[in-house]
Design a protein around this motif. Structure first.
Motif, PDB file in Angstrom:
ATOM      1  N   VAL A  65       1.894  -9.659 -18.954  1.00 43.74           N
ATOM      2  CA  VAL A  65       2.830  -8.579 -18.656  1.00 43.74           C
ATOM      3  C   VAL A  65       2.716  -8.203 -17.187  1.00 43.74           C
ATOM      4  O   VAL A  65       1.617  -8.124 -16.643  1.00 43.74           O
ATOM      5  CB  VAL A  65       2.516  -7.341 -19.534  1.00 43.74           C
ATOM      6  CG1 VAL A  65       3.410  -6.172 -19.186  1.00 43.74           C
ATOM      7  CG2 VAL A  65       2.654  -7.694 -21.009  1.00 43.74           C
ATOM      8  N   SER A  66       3.866  -7.969 -16.578  1.00 43.52           N
ATOM      9  CA  SER A  66       3.890  -7.541 -15.179  1.00 43.52           C
ATOM     10  C   SER A  66       4.374  -6.090 -15.096  1.00 43.52           C
ATOM     11  O   SER A  66       5.014  -5.594 -16.027  1.00 43.52           O
ATOM     12  CB  SER A  66       4.835  -8.441 -14.374  1.00 43.52           C
ATOM     13  OG  SER A  66       6.173  -8.163 -14.722  1.00 43.52           O
ATOM     14  N   PRO A  67       4.105  -5.418 -13.983  1.00 45.57           N
ATOM     15  CA  PRO A  67       4.640  -4.063 -13.803  1.00 45.57           C
ATOM     16  C   PRO A  67       6.165  -4.036 -13.911  1.00 45.57           C
ATOM     17  O   PRO A  67       6.737  -3.097 -14.460  1.00 45.57           O
ATOM     18  CB  PRO A  67       4.180  -3.681 -12.399  1.00 45.57           C
ATOM     19  CG  PRO A  67       2.956  -4.485 -12.179  1.00 45.57           C
ATOM     20  CD  PRO A  67       3.211  -5.783 -12.894  1.00 45.57           C
TER      21      PRO A  67
ATOM     22  N   ASN B 154      -0.500  -4.946  -5.421  1.00 50.92           N
ATOM     23  CA  ASN B 154      -1.349  -6.034  -5.918  1.00 50.92           C
ATOM     24  C   ASN B 154      -2.455  -5.515  -6.824  1.00 50.92           C
ATOM     25  O   ASN B 154      -2.767  -6.130  -7.847  1.00 50.92           O
ATOM     26  CB  ASN B 154      -1.942  -6.832  -4.758  1.00 50.92           C
ATOM     27  CG  ASN B 154      -0.916  -7.710  -4.078  1.00 50.92           C
ATOM     28  OD1 ASN B 154       0.093  -8.059  -4.663  1.00 50.92           O
ATOM     29  ND2 ASN B 154      -1.175  -8.050  -2.828  1.00 50.92           N
ATOM     30  N   SER B 155      -3.059  -4.391  -6.460  1.00 54.36           N
ATOM     31  CA  SER B 155      -4.118  -3.817  -7.298  1.00 54.36           C
ATOM     32  C   SER B 155      -3.568  -3.406  -8.653  1.00 54.36           C
ATOM     33  O   SER B 155      -4.174  -3.665  -9.694  1.00 54.36           O
ATOM     34  CB  SER B 155      -4.747  -2.603  -6.618  1.00 54.36           C
ATOM     35  OG  SER B 155      -5.431  -2.980  -5.462  1.00 54.36           O
ATOM     36  N   LEU B 156      -2.420  -2.747  -8.643  1.00 55.48           N
ATOM     37  CA  LEU B 156      -1.814  -2.306  -9.895  1.00 55.48           C
ATOM     38  C   LEU B 156      -1.406  -3.499 -10.754  1.00 55.48           C
ATOM     39  O   LEU B 156      -1.645  -3.520 -11.964  1.00 55.48           O
ATOM     40  CB  LEU B 156      -0.606  -1.421  -9.605  1.00 55.48           C
ATOM     41  CG  LEU B 156       0.008  -0.719 -10.804  1.00 55.48           C
ATOM     42  CD1 LEU B 156      -1.012   0.103 -11.564  1.00 55.48           C
ATOM     43  CD2 LEU B 156       1.170   0.148 -10.350  1.00 55.48           C
ATOM     44  N   ARG B 157      -0.839  -4.520 -10.134  1.00 54.38           N
ATOM     45  CA  ARG B 157      -0.452  -5.734 -10.867  1.00 54.38           C
ATOM     46  C   ARG B 157      -1.697  -6.384 -11.505  1.00 54.38           C
ATOM     47  O   ARG B 157      -1.658  -6.800 -12.664  1.00 54.38           O
ATOM     48  CB  ARG B 157       0.227  -6.726  -9.922  1.00 54.38           C
ATOM     49  CG  ARG B 157       0.748  -7.977 -10.590  1.00 54.38           C
ATOM     50  CD  ARG B 157       1.418  -8.929  -9.606  1.00 54.38           C
ATOM     51  NE  ARG B 157       2.264  -8.276  -8.616  1.00 54.38           N
ATOM     52  CZ  ARG B 157       3.510  -7.860  -8.836  1.00 54.38           C
ATOM     53  NH1 ARG B 157       4.042  -8.035 -10.016  1.00 54.38           N
ATOM     54  NH2 ARG B 157       4.205  -7.278  -7.877  1.00 54.38           N
TER      55      ARG B 157
END
Length: 112
Positions: free
Chosen positions: A49-51, A32-35
């Motif tokens: 943009v998503s991971p 969630n943090s990275l997203r």
């Protein structure tokens, strides 16, 4: 003569390299943090943009550059190459475009 292992051990001891590519306080960032970070960065240029989209683009670019599918599968962490073959459909589209642009019978490169 020093060996490579000594150099690597020395680097690790003196530089405290990261364990994870994306980390905070020596802990891996949550999905969630990275997203959230990725969404926030790309929002600055008005892109959503998503991971997963980045991962998909990465795999497609590797395959379009003729990387072996087994290597791409391993880099993505797929347990089966069948999963990675999904990306080859996009690679096939580029191959068809290249074929159409270069084959003499396709009419693109007509005699001058």
């Amino acid at each position: 003569m020093k060996n490579i292992k000594d150099d690597i051990d020395s680097y690790i001891q003196n530089n405290n390299p990261k364990v994870f590519l994306f980390e905070k306080n020596d802990e891996a960032l949550s999905q969630n943090s990275l997203r959230y970070i990725i969404a926030k960065v790309f929002k600055r240029i008005n892109l959503k943009v998503s991971p997963h989209q980045l991962r998909h683009s990465y795999a497609t670019e590797l395959l379009n550059a003729n990387a072996p599918i087994a290597d791409v599968s391993e880099l993505l962490g797929h347990s089966s190459m069948a999963t990675t073959q999904i990306y080859t459909k996009l690679g096939s589209a580029l191959k068809k475009q290249n074929y159409n642009n270069s084959h003499p019978l396709c009419g693109v490169n007509s005699a001058e």
